[in-house]
Write a protein that holds these residues in place. Structure first.
Motif, mmCIF file in Angstrom:
data_model
loop_
_atom_site.group_PDB
_atom_site.id
_atom_site.type_symbol
_atom_site.label_atom_id
_atom_site.label_comp_id
_atom_site.label_asym_id
_atom_site.label_seq_id
_atom_site.Cartn_x
_atom_site.Cartn_y
_atom_site.Cartn_z
ATOM 1 N N LYS A 190 9.192 5.057 -1.026
ATOM 2 C CA LYS A 190 9.596 5.453 -2.382
ATOM 3 C C LYS A 190 8.434 6.515 -2.895
ATOM 4 C CE LYS A 190 9.201 2.871 -6.436
ATOM 5 N NZ LYS A 190 9.280 1.711 -7.296
ATOM 6 N N GLY B 241 -9.776 -4.508 -2.745
ATOM 7 C CA GLY B 241 -11.141 -4.956 -2.465
ATOM 8 C C GLY B 241 -12.002 -3.941 -3.541
ATOM 9 N N GLY C 105 8.844 -4.127 1.102
ATOM 10 C CA GLY C 105 8.829 -3.373 -0.278
ATOM 11 C C GLY C 105 7.777 -4.222 -1.168
ATOM 12 N N GLU D 25 -3.761 -9.160 -8.956
ATOM 13 C CA GLU D 25 -3.944 -8.862 -7.829
ATOM 14 C C GLU D 25 -2.756 -9.192 -6.626
ATOM 15 O OE1 GLU D 25 -7.694 -9.451 -5.959
ATOM 16 O OE2 GLU D 25 -8.980 -8.971 -7.714
HETATM 17 C C1 LIG Z 1 -6.438 -4.486 -7.532
HETATM 18 C C2 LIG Z 1 -6.022 -4.996 -6.021
HETATM 19 C C3 LIG Z 1 -6.990 -5.613 -5.051
HETATM 20 C C4 LIG Z 1 -6.500 -6.298 -4.040
HETATM 21 N N1 LIG Z 1 -7.536 -6.546 -3.146
HETATM 22 C C5 LIG Z 1 -7.300 -7.235 -1.812
HETATM 23 C C6 LIG Z 1 -8.373 -7.368 -0.806
HETATM 24 O O1 LIG Z 1 -9.363 -6.893 -0.976
HETATM 25 N N2 LIG Z 1 -8.103 -8.102 0.167
HETATM 26 C C7 LIG Z 1 -6.687 -8.625 0.361
HETATM 27 O O2 LIG Z 1 -6.478 -9.223 1.360
HETATM 28 N N3 LIG Z 1 -5.644 -8.419 -0.536
HETATM 29 C C8 LIG Z 1 -5.945 -7.642 -1.968
HETATM 30 N N4 LIG Z 1 -4.948 -7.236 -2.493
HETATM 31 C C9 LIG Z 1 -3.511 -7.558 -2.092
HETATM 32 C C10 LIG Z 1 -2.982 -6.821 -0.895
HETATM 33 O O3 LIG Z 1 -3.519 -5.520 -1.724
HETATM 34 C C11 LIG Z 1 -1.534 -7.012 -0.994
HETATM 35 O O4 LIG Z 1 -1.205 -8.279 -0.943
HETATM 36 C C12 LIG Z 1 -0.909 -6.051 0.201
HETATM 37 O O5 LIG Z 1 -1.178 -4.917 -0.033
HETATM 38 C C13 LIG Z 1 0.678 -6.456 0.372
HETATM 39 O O6 LIG Z 1 1.085 -5.255 1.366
HETATM 40 P P1 LIG Z 1 2.658 -5.203 1.356
HETATM 41 O O7 LIG Z 1 2.823 -4.112 2.388
HETATM 42 O O8 LIG Z 1 3.548 -6.512 1.550
HETATM 43 O O9 LIG Z 1 3.162 -4.532 -0.076
HETATM 44 P P2 LIG Z 1 2.365 -3.146 -0.775
HETATM 45 O O10 LIG Z 1 1.284 -2.788 -0.446
HETATM 46 O O11 LIG Z 1 2.857 -3.287 -2.644
HETATM 47 O O12 LIG Z 1 3.467 -2.135 -0.126
HETATM 48 C C14 LIG Z 1 4.886 -2.006 -0.715
HETATM 49 C C15 LIG Z 1 5.465 -0.537 -0.441
HETATM 50 O O13 LIG Z 1 6.863 -0.567 -0.479
HETATM 51 C C16 LIG Z 1 7.153 0.490 -1.285
HETATM 52 N N5 LIG Z 1 8.414 0.210 -1.981
HETATM 53 C C17 LIG Z 1 8.517 -0.704 -2.731
HETATM 54 N N6 LIG Z 1 10.039 -0.524 -3.232
HETATM 55 C C18 LIG Z 1 10.650 0.295 -2.403
HETATM 56 C C19 LIG Z 1 11.971 0.652 -2.123
HETATM 57 N N7 LIG Z 1 12.915 0.157 -2.898
HETATM 58 N N8 LIG Z 1 12.061 1.781 -1.395
HETATM 59 C C20 LIG Z 1 10.977 2.229 -0.792
HETATM 60 N N9 LIG Z 1 9.727 1.691 -0.670
HETATM 61 C C21 LIG Z 1 9.625 0.799 -1.724
HETATM 62 C C22 LIG Z 1 6.234 0.607 -2.381
HETATM 63 O O14 LIG Z 1 5.698 1.913 -2.918
HETATM 64 C C23 LIG Z 1 4.754 0.398 -1.508
HETATM 65 O O15 LIG Z 1 4.366 1.406 -0.735
HETATM 66 C C24 LIG Z 1 -5.358 -6.662 -3.705
HETATM 67 C C25 LIG Z 1 -4.222 -6.190 -4.527
HETATM 68 C C26 LIG Z 1 -4.360 -5.682 -5.799
HETATM 69 C C27 LIG Z 1 -3.401 -5.254 -6.742
#
Ligand SMILES: Cc1cc2nc3c(=O)[nH]c(=O)nc-3n(C[C@H](O)[C@H](O)[C@H](O)COP(=O)(O)OP(=O)(O)OC[C@H]3O[C@@H](n4cnc5c(N)ncnc54)[C@H](O)[C@@H]3O)c2cc1C
Length: 395
Positions: free
Chosen positions: A34, A46, A160, A339
């Motif tokens: 998105k 991190g 997502g 986080e």
């Molecule tokens: C400040 C912060 C620091 C962190 N540091 C760490 C760390 O150092 N180590 C660690 O292990 N974890 C860390 N985390 C947690 C980790 O970043 C997340 O758990 C991880 O990135 C999740 O990955 P994901 O792909 O499941 O989700 P996300 O990274 O949230 O990706 C989801 C993607 O889906 C997209 N999306 C959502 N809805 C839709 C839709 N309807 N249609 C199309 N696209 C959509 C979003 O735009 C996004 O790009 C941190 C989190 C935060 C907020």
């Protein structure tokens, strides 16, 4: 309408690696994202260093109900496979204690090597494609975006994310897509989050950091105990020790509506009660002013609170207040400061090992969208990488 073998819905950590694992199997893959950019959350992880995994990677570091599925995924793509995967992409890693980081200390390097591999595998990417509907078709699915674009595919991997930092893309909108297939959502609440406490202590000491032992107390029982940094803020408590004990508290208050939740702080973890009592008695015999009883042990700013707190108290009581200062917790900060997400898609309806939905064939899930919550220290990204890779295999 373009036709693909696999559509990955969400281009964060889990989605990118799912696309890579599917692409390496020769599948025609598209990522529907998105935002105008992939992996925005990777970039801030991190504190910009990206703690990608942990040497002590096992299911024990996740919520108890998720441990079966986490184990099944790590047995296919665990710590060594994660490290090998990144090494082969050219990302060199180092350890800080048990935490694993890129040697560049740059989250941007992690995203860059992943993007290069997507290019190399000729993975299609649809940016600004906010998926808001998935329809069944004769051979698979039609995925529709909010702005009316469509693509067709045989299988879907939904990645997502959860609800933290919604400005970076993940706002929980994919829960609705899963619900349409009959999936149940465990109410998501912010985790690894600062806590709100109405206490003059916090107000007067705001900005002050100390080393402490922090304990979460729910229904009068200690749930979790962590030694680490405490930061007093205008609204309550923060710092790594608080983030590490916040999950149970956020669930208790935000999901279960419990009251009487407390945090206990041992402000002098390096000295036991009898020694602290002796130290204070010596200081009293040396005519220390009451507000200065802890100078040299706690930062000078604490004098601001000790005059009122210690007034008329016995030495035993003072020791108790220092070793077990209670804060009544009235809430947690919100999604913009958390986080991780605790909660998400109920994993009872997800197949162990493959992450395929038990309710809809050829639909897979990975990453933070699932009710899998790891501890701080690289466990959430490790889950995103491992579950994304396994889901992308779409066997
Ligand atoms: C400040 C912060 C620091 C962190 N540091 C760490 C760390 O150092 N180590 C660690 O292990 N974890 C860390 N985390 C947690 C980790 O970043 C997340 O758990 C991880 O990135 C999740 O990955 P994901 O792909 O499941 O989700 P996300 O990274 O949230 O990706 C989801 C993607 O889906 C997209 N999306 C959502 N809805 C839709 C839709 N309807 N249609 C199309 N696209 C959509 C979003 O735009 C996004 O790009 C941190 C989190 C935060 C907020």
């Amino acid at each position: 309408m373009q036709k693909f073998d696999i559509a990955i819905l969400g281009g964060g950590a889990a989605g990118i690696i799912a696309a890579i694992s599917a692409g390496r199997k020769g599948k025609k893959v598209v990522i529907c994202e998105k935002m105008p950019q992939l992996g925005k959350k990777i970039l801030i992880s991190g504190a910009g260093r990206c703690n990608i995994s942990n040497h002590d990677l096992s299911e024990a570091h996740y919520n108890p109900e998720a441990r079966g599925i986490v184990k099944s995924v790590f047995s296919r793509f665990g710590r060594e496979r994660i490290e090998k995967f990144f090494n082969e992409l050219g990302l060199k890693l180092y350890s800080d204690g048990k935490r694993i980081f890129p040697v560049t200390n740059q989250a941007a390097s992690v995203l860059k090597v992943l993007e290069e591999e997507l290019k190399n595998l000729k993975i299609s990417i649809e940016f600004d494609f906010e998926v808001n509907h998935i329809a069944g078709s004769a051979n698979g699915f039609i995925v529709k975006s909010k702005s009316g674009k469509t693509i067709s595919c045989d299988s879907i991997v939904i990645t997502g994310g959860g609800k933290t930092y919604p400005s970076l893309g993940s706002d929980g909108s994919c829960y609705g897509l899963a619900k349409a297939f009959g999936h149940k959502i465990i109410e998501p609440v912010p985790s690894a989050v600062p806590l709100l406490a109405k206490d003059r202590f916090c107000h007067l000491l705001q900005g002050q950091k100390i080393q402490c032992i922090a304990k979460s107390i729910i229904d009068g029982k200690i749930q979790k105990e962590i030694e680490g940094e405490l930061l007093f803020t205008k609204y309550g408590l923060s710092g790594t020790a608080i983030l590490d004990i916040s999950e149970d508290i956020s669930i208790a208050i935000n999901r279960l509506g419990k009251i009487g939740v407390q945090v206990s702080i041992d402000m002098a973890p390096f000295i036991d009660k009898p020694s602290l009592k002796k130290e204070i008695e010596t200081r009293i015999s040396r005519h220390f002013a009451i507000e200065n009883l802890m100078i040299g042990i706690l930062p000078n700013k604490f004098s601001l609170v000790f005059r009122d707190l210690f007034k008329g108290a016995s030495v035993e009581k003072i020791v108790d207040m220092l070793k077990d200062k209670r804060f009544d917790i009235i809430g947690a900060k919100g999604w913009n400061e958390a986080e991780f997400t605790a909660g998400g898609l109920d994993i009872k309806d997800i197949k162990e090992g493959t992450l395929e939905s038990k309710l809809k064939k050829r639909v897979y899930f990975a990453g933070e969208i699932l009710n899998v919550n790891g501890e701080r220290g690289g466990y959430n990204l490790a889950w995103a990488w491992a579950s994304g890779f396994v889901a992308g295999l779409t066997e």
